[in-house]
Design an enzyme around this catalytic site. Structure first.
Site, PDB file in Angstrom:
ATOM      1  N   ARG A 153       2.405 -38.997  40.015  1.00 42.25           N
ATOM      2  CA  ARG A 153       1.506 -38.828  41.119  1.00 42.25           C
ATOM      3  C   ARG A 153       1.203 -38.476  42.212  1.00 42.25           C
ATOM      4  O   ARG A 153       0.289 -37.915  41.760  1.00 42.25           O
ATOM      5  CB  ARG A 153       1.171 -40.879  41.814  1.00 42.25           C
ATOM      6  CG  ARG A 153       1.238 -41.403  40.721  1.00 42.25           C
ATOM      7  CD  ARG A 153       1.454 -42.676  41.628  1.00 42.25           C
ATOM      8  NE  ARG A 153       0.417 -43.718  42.297  1.00 42.25           N
ATOM      9  CZ  ARG A 153       0.140 -43.591  43.565  1.00 42.25           C
ATOM     10  NH1 ARG A 153       1.134 -43.429  44.179  1.00 42.25           N
ATOM     11  NH2 ARG A 153      -1.289 -43.814  43.939  1.00 42.25           N
ATOM     12  N   ILE A 154       1.832 -37.879  42.909  1.00 41.67           N
ATOM     13  CA  ILE A 154       2.035 -36.785  43.677  1.00 41.67           C
ATOM     14  C   ILE A 154       2.357 -35.693  42.945  1.00 41.67           C
ATOM     15  O   ILE A 154       1.375 -34.047  43.487  1.00 41.67           O
ATOM     16  CB  ILE A 154       3.544 -36.747  45.134  1.00 41.67           C
ATOM     17  CG1 ILE A 154       3.506 -38.051  45.442  1.00 41.67           C
ATOM     18  CG2 ILE A 154       3.375 -35.751  45.714  1.00 41.67           C
ATOM     19  CD1 ILE A 154       3.485 -38.966  45.814  1.00 41.67           C
ATOM     20  N   ASP A 173       7.955 -32.027  34.005  1.00 43.05           N
ATOM     21  CA  ASP A 173       8.509 -33.533  33.621  1.00 43.05           C
ATOM     22  C   ASP A 173       8.956 -33.792  32.208  1.00 43.05           C
ATOM     23  O   ASP A 173       8.404 -32.971  31.724  1.00 43.05           O
ATOM     24  CB  ASP A 173       7.062 -34.040  33.929  1.00 43.05           C
ATOM     25  CG  ASP A 173       7.307 -35.477  34.397  1.00 43.05           C
ATOM     26  OD1 ASP A 173       7.905 -36.018  33.914  1.00 43.05           O
ATOM     27  OD2 ASP A 173       6.705 -36.072  35.565  1.00 43.05           O
ATOM     28  N   PRO A 204      11.573 -38.859  41.591  1.00 43.14           N
ATOM     29  CA  PRO A 204      11.967 -39.934  41.726  1.00 43.14           C
ATOM     30  C   PRO A 204      13.779 -39.168  41.876  1.00 43.14           C
ATOM     31  O   PRO A 204      14.083 -38.327  41.325  1.00 43.14           O
ATOM     32  CB  PRO A 204      12.260 -41.069  40.932  1.00 43.14           C
ATOM     33  CG  PRO A 204      11.625 -41.042  39.514  1.00 43.14           C
ATOM     34  CD  PRO A 204      11.247 -39.043  39.648  1.00 43.14           C
ATOM     35  N   ALA A 231      10.322 -35.144  48.888  1.00 47.56           N
ATOM     36  CA  ALA A 231      10.243 -36.005  47.433  1.00 47.56           C
ATOM     37  C   ALA A 231      10.907 -36.660  47.882  1.00 47.56           C
ATOM     38  O   ALA A 231      10.570 -37.920  48.952  1.00 47.56           O
ATOM     39  CB  ALA A 231      10.173 -35.791  45.603  1.00 47.56           C
ATOM     40  N   ARG A 232      12.813 -37.175  48.304  1.00 46.87           N
ATOM     41  CA  ARG A 232      13.857 -36.830  48.509  1.00 46.87           C
ATOM     42  C   ARG A 232      14.890 -36.241  48.834  1.00 46.87           C
ATOM     43  O   ARG A 232      15.297 -34.912  47.524  1.00 46.87           O
ATOM     44  CB  ARG A 232      14.478 -38.373  47.067  1.00 46.87           C
ATOM     45  CG  ARG A 232      13.634 -39.470  47.273  1.00 46.87           C
ATOM     46  CD  ARG A 232      13.523 -40.798  48.617  1.00 46.87           C
ATOM     47  NE  ARG A 232      13.136 -41.528  48.485  1.00 46.87           N
ATOM     48  CZ  ARG A 232      12.004 -41.587  48.986  1.00 46.87           C
ATOM     49  NH1 ARG A 232      11.349 -40.495  49.705  1.00 46.87           N
ATOM     50  NH2 ARG A 232      10.927 -42.550  49.043  1.00 46.87           N
ATOM     51  N   ASP A 256      10.425 -32.115  53.974  1.00 45.22           N
ATOM     52  CA  ASP A 256       9.799 -33.136  54.565  1.00 45.22           C
ATOM     53  C   ASP A 256      11.215 -34.464  53.992  1.00 45.22           C
ATOM     54  O   ASP A 256      11.319 -34.599  55.168  1.00 45.22           O
ATOM     55  CB  ASP A 256       8.918 -33.430  54.357  1.00 45.22           C
ATOM     56  CG  ASP A 256       8.382 -34.977  54.864  1.00 45.22           C
ATOM     57  OD1 ASP A 256       7.626 -34.629  56.431  1.00 45.22           O
ATOM     58  OD2 ASP A 256       7.608 -36.373  54.671  1.00 45.22           O
ATOM     59  N   GLU A 261      19.266 -38.180  55.875  1.00 47.93           N
ATOM     60  CA  GLU A 261      17.699 -37.882  57.081  1.00 47.93           C
ATOM     61  C   GLU A 261      18.663 -39.787  57.234  1.00 47.93           C
ATOM     62  O   GLU A 261      17.750 -40.780  57.878  1.00 47.93           O
ATOM     63  CB  GLU A 261      16.949 -37.939  56.329  1.00 47.93           C
ATOM     64  CG  GLU A 261      15.966 -38.918  55.130  1.00 47.93           C
ATOM     65  CD  GLU A 261      14.907 -38.703  54.836  1.00 47.93           C
ATOM     66  OE1 GLU A 261      14.607 -37.526  54.200  1.00 47.93           O
ATOM     67  OE2 GLU A 261      14.123 -39.924  54.305  1.00 47.93           O
ATOM     68  N   HIS A 293       9.728 -37.335  57.634  1.00 44.44           N
ATOM     69  CA  HIS A 293       9.742 -37.468  56.687  1.00 44.44           C
ATOM     70  C   HIS A 293       8.606 -38.677  57.092  1.00 44.44           C
ATOM     71  O   HIS A 293       8.355 -39.521  56.722  1.00 44.44           O
ATOM     72  CB  HIS A 293      11.300 -38.422  55.806  1.00 44.44           C
ATOM     73  CG  HIS A 293      10.595 -39.607  54.725  1.00 44.44           C
ATOM     74  ND1 HIS A 293      12.454 -39.785  53.855  1.00 44.44           N
ATOM     75  CD2 HIS A 293       9.492 -39.348  53.683  1.00 44.44           C
ATOM     76  CE1 HIS A 293      11.105 -40.793  52.686  1.00 44.44           C
ATOM     77  NE2 HIS A 293       9.931 -39.869  52.664  1.00 44.44           N
TER      78      HIS A 293
END
Ligand code: NAD
Length: 327
Positions: A153-154, A173, A204, A231-232, A256, A261, A293
């Site tokens: 999606r992002i 992907d 993810p 993302a993460r 971000d 974190e 974040h």
């Protein structure tokens, strides 16, 4: 219908008010997180909603059931704070939230531009009336090859944004999306590493993506590569990032999210003694931009997350299928 909401932030209050009126519900708003100590407060309500600092442990879930609660919503996308298996075992139904990908995608482009145009240094200088240009010459997105890893999606929305800048866009992907293929060229991950001036991660966190950016993969990238992570944090080995900056392998970093974190971000920590040394060290480099974040955090997203709580609880209590149920 009576709903009790925990961890309510000030910016959610107005939306809770509007949706309570729209749904015709009585809603109690509680600032504290849900804990075993205050779980008695849920007695007499039809549903509960929480945010990510309320840990839905087996003990709290059992307590909720004992108080007559059979469904709970988290106004977050992630649900690491919920023991989903236990919920399934005891029949407590859980739903999460979603929101459009555009806010995070916009933010990703903003971070990219900030580091490409040396915005952090420009801002520092401006604060002390240093208006010199030396070292601030930037690069244009139009001239660059951008590698987007993860075209869900992002990632797809980032590619949509980038297509307006005229960049060359490479994508990777594990599943290819035909719509993405119209705007970007799918290549293998090695090609992304080898050819991209900027690499932006949108996968993810899972076994295949943990520490995807490490000393080894950095070595296969262009010198001066720009890395962006909305993302993460754990997609990137933070020690490798420090090595990459110190050795000029990485030209700039825009994060971000960052490894470790958890438990730090989204609270005022000015007077706390923080233990995450890498975070502090990375932050001081002139070519890193780090935010707490908050890429998701827009008025559209907040409204959507609260709406998901109402819709989820409404579906559960009326016996309808719930679109956002965590199964
Ligand atoms: P999504 O599920 O829609 O897309 C993820 C994509 O990654 C999928 O297309 C999937 O096939 C792909 N993928 C999975 N494993 C892969 C691998 N090993 N290599 C390449 N691709 C792989 O998810 P999304 O909603 O687009 O979210 C993307 C990331 O952004 C997630 O990590 C999410 O947690 C994060 N996120 C961050 C913020 C923020 O505020 N910073 C907000 C929302 C989401």
């Amino acid at each position: 219908m009576k709903l009790i909401a925990f961890e309510v932030r000030d910016d959610e209050r107005e939306i809770f008010g509007q949706l309570s009126a729209e749904f015709g519900w009585e809603t109690e708003l509680v600032e504290e997180i849900l804990t075993l100590d205050n779980a008695e407060r849920v007695r007499g309500y039809d549903g509960v909603t929480i945010l990510g600092h309320s840990l839905l442990t087996p003990e709290i879930q059992d307590k909720l059931m004992e108080m007559g609660i059979s469904c709970c919503s988290t106004r977050t996308v992630g649900y690491d704070h919920i023991d989903v298996q236990h919920a399934r075992k005891i029949g407590l139904r859980i739903c999460n939230s979603d929101y459009p990908p555009t806010g995070v995608a916009d933010y990703t482009i903003m971070l990219m531009l900030m580091v490409l145009r040396h915005y952090k240094q420009a801002l520092w200088r401006g604060q002390v009336n240093d208006y010199s240009l030396k070292g601030l010459r930037g690069r244009e997105l139009h001239d660059l090859t951008i590698g987007v890893v993860g075209t869900g999606r992002i990632g797809k929305a980032v590619i949509q944004n980038l297509s307006g800048f005229g960049s060359k866009i490479l994508a990777y992907d594990v599943h290819k999306d035909p719509e993405v293929a119209e705007k970007a060229q799918y290549v293998d991950l090695e090609t992304i590493y080898r050819e991209s001036d900027v690499i932006s991660l949108h996968t993810p966190l899972n076994d295949s993506t943990l520490y995807m950016i490490n000393r080894d993969t950095l070595a296969r990238m262009k010198d001066g590569v720009v890395l962006v992570n909305c993302a993460r944090g754990e997609l990137m080995d933070v020690e490798a990032l420090i090595w990459g900056i110190e050795n000029h392998k990485i030209g700039a970093l825009a994060l971000d999210v960052i490894e470790g974190e958890s438990g730090i971000y989204h609270r005022d920590r000015r007077t706390d003694i923080l233990q995450n040394k890498n975070m502090a060290y990375l932050r001081q480099f002139p070519n890193t931009v780090m935010t707490q974040h908050l890429a998701f955090y827009t008025d559209t997203a907040v409204a959507s997350m609260v709406r998901c709580a109402f819709e989820g609880i409404a579906s559960f209590t009326s016996g309808q299928p719930c679109r956002t149920e965590i199964k």
